[in-house]
Design an enzyme around this catalytic site. Sequence first.
Site, mmCIF file in Angstrom:
data_model
loop_
_atom_site.group_PDB
_atom_site.id
_atom_site.type_symbol
_atom_site.label_atom_id
_atom_site.label_comp_id
_atom_site.label_asym_id
_atom_site.label_seq_id
_atom_site.Cartn_x
_atom_site.Cartn_y
_atom_site.Cartn_z
ATOM 1 N N HIS A 135 0.837 -1.204 0.000
ATOM 2 C CA HIS A 135 0.000 0.000 0.000
ATOM 3 C C HIS A 135 0.871 1.253 0.000
ATOM 4 C CE1 HIS A 135 -3.439 2.601 1.191
ATOM 5 N NE2 HIS A 135 -2.525 3.210 1.934
ATOM 6 N N GLU A 136 1.904 1.274 0.841
ATOM 7 C CA GLU A 136 2.763 2.455 0.940
ATOM 8 C C GLU A 136 3.607 2.630 -0.329
ATOM 9 O OE1 GLU A 136 2.330 4.650 3.178
ATOM 10 O OE2 GLU A 136 0.929 3.395 4.279
ATOM 11 N N HIS A 139 1.562 4.282 -2.984
ATOM 12 C CA HIS A 139 1.509 5.753 -2.865
ATOM 13 C C HIS A 139 2.686 6.388 -3.608
ATOM 14 C CE1 HIS A 139 -1.858 6.680 -0.297
ATOM 15 N NE2 HIS A 139 -1.443 5.917 0.690
#
Length: 264
Positions: A135-136, A139
């Site tokens: 998820h990070e 980004h």
Amino acid sequence: MFKKLTLWAGVALLAACSTVPITGRRQLSLVSDSEINALAATQYREIIAKGPLSNNSSQVAMVRNVGQRIRTAVDSYFRQQNAADQLAGYQWEFNLIQDDKQQNAWCMPGGKVAVYTGILPITQNENGLAVVMAHEVAHAVAKHGSERMSQSLVQQFGGQALSTALSTNAPATQQIALQAFGIGSQVGLLKYGRNQETEADHLGLIFMAMAGYNPDGAISFWQRMEAKGGAAPPEFLSTHPSSGTRIANIQRELPAARKYYKPR
């Protein structure tokens, strides 16, 4: 005259738009990849130097193993999409910071990743950690940090170039960068918006699945996060989707993500 200036400002901002890799969403981009990657690398070195880094060898190895597998998945996915050039200049690093109070992780532009020990009891295992790290990383590769920093440059410096903002007010610009990357004096002070969070969830599921982690694990992870979160503000008062909305969105995305999943 004011109307003409406003019109030209709007045209300039429109010209400064780019497209999010993979999803195709248009985003504001006033900062070049080389500029923001260099700034991120500098900020990352300062944070890592302060640490303290974890000396738990098994946990450090787990973070770096998950990170490398996700990196390989990201490289592969971008090649498949004929977008490998979007990752030019990335110099990946994965570090575990010893801070049991921080239930968080982040990835700066250029692939600079940090995980805090406080989130490990919630991730519980390597698959749960992959949910967070993918998820990070999503980004970063979707250039959300650059987008947030561009928005802040417009708000605080009238859309000045990064180099100009740094030369005129370096401390303020550096703080904008940390907040745009999801760091700052309080992690998440300038949070990613709902569209960015949903994008990161979507891409993160694909990346973790390609890395050989079961994307279904994202549901149980976010349920654990919801249980740890306690009372939360109504969704319309938050920049983030509510836990219930996020889980529902992920459930809709899972069939597509499962197509990429090959257990190891």
